[in-house]
Enzyme design. Sequence first.
Site, PDB file in Angstrom:
ATOM      1  N   ASP A 141       4.679  -6.197   9.751  1.00 37.67           N
ATOM      2  CA  ASP A 141       5.654  -5.487  10.772  1.00 37.67           C
ATOM      3  C   ASP A 141       5.816  -6.835  11.650  1.00 37.67           C
ATOM      4  O   ASP A 141       6.504  -6.970  12.139  1.00 37.67           O
ATOM      5  CB  ASP A 141       5.549  -4.350  11.313  1.00 37.67           C
ATOM      6  CG  ASP A 141       6.467  -2.667  10.507  1.00 37.67           C
ATOM      7  OD1 ASP A 141       6.882  -3.356   8.657  1.00 37.67           O
ATOM      8  OD2 ASP A 141       5.437  -2.177   9.884  1.00 37.67           O
ATOM      9  N   THR A 166      -1.753   7.618  -0.359  1.00 38.03           N
ATOM     10  CA  THR A 166      -2.586   7.678  -1.371  1.00 38.03           C
ATOM     11  C   THR A 166      -3.134   6.247  -0.506  1.00 38.03           C
ATOM     12  O   THR A 166      -4.915   6.350  -0.358  1.00 38.03           O
ATOM     13  CB  THR A 166      -2.745   7.398  -2.760  1.00 38.03           C
ATOM     14  OG1 THR A 166      -1.565   5.799  -3.073  1.00 38.03           O
ATOM     15  CG2 THR A 166      -1.827   8.535  -3.216  1.00 38.03           C
ATOM     16  N   ASP A 192      -0.435  -2.715  12.428  1.00 38.47           N
ATOM     17  CA  ASP A 192       1.059  -3.038  11.509  1.00 38.47           C
ATOM     18  C   ASP A 192       1.300  -4.883  11.881  1.00 38.47           C
ATOM     19  O   ASP A 192       1.750  -4.930  11.777  1.00 38.47           O
ATOM     20  CB  ASP A 192       2.106  -2.031  10.614  1.00 38.47           C
ATOM     21  CG  ASP A 192       2.642  -2.735   8.946  1.00 38.47           C
ATOM     22  OD1 ASP A 192       3.116  -2.099   8.478  1.00 38.47           O
ATOM     23  OD2 ASP A 192       2.489  -3.661   9.100  1.00 38.47           O
ATOM     24  N   ARG A 198       0.887  -1.111   0.057  1.00 37.67           N
ATOM     25  CA  ARG A 198       0.081   0.568   0.399  1.00 37.67           C
ATOM     26  C   ARG A 198       0.963   1.242  -0.091  1.00 37.67           C
ATOM     27  O   ARG A 198       1.933   1.226   0.367  1.00 37.67           O
ATOM     28  CB  ARG A 198      -0.489  -0.089   1.459  1.00 37.67           C
ATOM     29  CG  ARG A 198      -1.489  -0.546   0.890  1.00 37.67           C
ATOM     30  CD  ARG A 198      -3.132  -0.639   2.392  1.00 37.67           C
ATOM     31  NE  ARG A 198      -2.994  -0.093   3.761  1.00 37.67           N
ATOM     32  CZ  ARG A 198      -3.189   1.094   4.577  1.00 37.67           C
ATOM     33  NH1 ARG A 198      -4.561   0.996   4.189  1.00 37.67           N
ATOM     34  NH2 ARG A 198      -2.949   1.165   5.741  1.00 37.67           N
TER      35      ARG A 198
END
Length: 213
Positions: free
Chosen positions: A207, A112, A204, A108
């Site tokens: 991560d 944006t 995340d 991603r």
Amino acid sequence: MKQIYDNVYEFTHPLVQHKLTMLRMKETGTNEFRKIVEELGMLMGYEALADLKTEDIEIETPIEKCKAPVLAGRKLAVVPILRAGLGLVPGVLSLVPSAKVGHIGMYRDEVTHEPHEYFCKLPSPIEERVIVVTDPMLATGGSAVDAINLIKNKGGKKIKFICMIAAPEGVKKLHEAHPDVQVYIGHIDRELNENAYICPGLGDAGDRIFGTK
Ligand code: PRP
Ligand code: URA
């Protein structure tokens, strides 16, 4: 299981909810996180594969001959969306060890939030397979929609999608883009924040699985 839309289901099982809570806790370290994601891959995969077809074969038990069911027909492919989708794969493979594994690389854009494809390798022939796409997080839905477009463009037909946590926006977008895809969600959270992260979510996923950041 709670039905959200046609073909879209949210888990209500206490084991799934308990494990999601462990993942959400910020003090849960990489080792534990990865282990729990793998367990969820198995629990969620088990449910997602409940409609696999079987056929009877002749076997002989120590007592007598009989007919007994085995998995039939279409072969399975597991397709993680890189990176985080990889975490769910071992759990699904523990259920169906003979499944083939494809990979779709998506990231991603941080500004944006649009997905970008950087890798795609699917087992062939893909047309005949039941395809289980895995990604722990369904946020805006962009990555899942594009990954499934890619699979369909290459001939994939019978597609299922497993994710641990979703935002309502992402669930709607995925269902509207691919109403034929069966979607299995661990929990639908409240909303996306301004960075398109799921709230409360777990942060995340990539991560936390791989110990990066
Ligand atoms: C995360 C996640 C999904 C995607 C979800 O991946 O694993 O693929 O974001 O967001 P979306 O629904 O808004 O598209 P990310 O792009 O962070 O890549 P990574 O797995 O390599 O960390
Ligand atoms: N990707 C993640 O890993 N987490 C989110 O909350 C949203 C997208």
